[in-house]
Enzyme design. Structure first.
Site: not given
Length: 253
Positions: A97, A157-159, A162
């Site tokens: 994204y 969002a990625y952090t 994960k």
């Protein structure tokens, strides 16, 4: 000491991606038979299958949506019916994204990262761990990221996805360790991939100047760490989050 995975079968999710294909080739070169998961890139999966079979390894491609539990169950059924068992799982797939600030990031992007990081991990565990428990052996390896420790602007969002994945893997390591199954994570830094080599974008001075080793890592270096964790050399390592980032992030005690 050479690593020999002969007699083992490895499943790599997102195997047609930049890291996935190198990990698949690396595990195959060590002797493992391979289950190639893909979502949309069937042509790349078929090409990779031919490469692996040319190495003398058995290989099968399976399409699945890793955010859907029924699809992951189908992936398991296809893998086991073809290969007999799955000894090594590498959870590498993630939804891509566009990154921006929290105030600008669409809500759907947080949902996609939760589904592809956290729920993928849960789905794979529920689908494959019972057979590993019965056989009292297994290796589950999640591909995390240095971003989970950095928490830089634009990474939210990625952090979030994960870091949620990290929690699942740490708990899972404690829950199924007694059955001889290890659960670990590899956390790459900004890695040089085939795309970088094609575009001649390997050198990124702004990034590398902050890395103690003063360079970006390579996809092969990530795959080498996965290979180690998949092997018997790592039989007493579980619950680990291992950055492969040249020292760019360092977990503290």
């Amino acid at each position: 000491m050479p690593i020999d995975l002969s007699g083992k079968t490895a499943l790599i999710t997102g195997s047609t991606g930049q890291l996935g294909r190198v990990m698949a080739r690396t595990l195959a070169l060590a002797g493992a038979d391979i289950v190639l998961h893909y979502h949309g890139n069937e042509a790349k999966a078929v090409q990779l299958k031919s490469e692996i079979e040319a190495q003398g390894r058995a290989c099968v491609t399976v399409q699945a949506d890793i955010t859907n539990f029924q699809a992951v169950q189908h992936l398991r059924d296809q893998a086991i019916s073809t290969m007999g068992k799955v000894d090594i799982i590498v959870a590498n797939a993630v939804i891509q994204y566009e990154w921006t600030s929290i105030l600008e990031q669409p809500i759907e992007d947080y949902r996609s990262q939760f589904e592809s990081c956290v729920l993928q991990s849960v789905h794979l565990a529920k689908a494959f761990a019972p057979d590993m428990i019965e056989r009292r052996h297994g290796r589950i390896i999640g591909i995390n990221t240095e971003c989970a420790m950095q928490n830089f602007p634009g990474q939210s969002a990625y952090t979030a996805g994960k870091r949620g994945m990290d929690g699942i893997y740490r708990v899972l390591a404690k829950e199924i360790g007694e059955h001889g199954i290890t659960v670990n994570q590899v956390a790459p830094g900004w890695t040089i991939s085939e795309k970088d080599r094609e575009n001649h974008s390997e050198i990124q001075e702004t990034y590398s100047q902050h890395v103690p080793l003063k360079r970006r890592g390579t996809d092969q270096e990530i795959a080498n760490t996965v290979l180690f964790l998949a092997s018997d050399l790592a039989s007493y390592i579980t619950g680990a989050y291992i950055p492969v980032s040249g020292g760019n992030v360092m977990p503290a005690i």
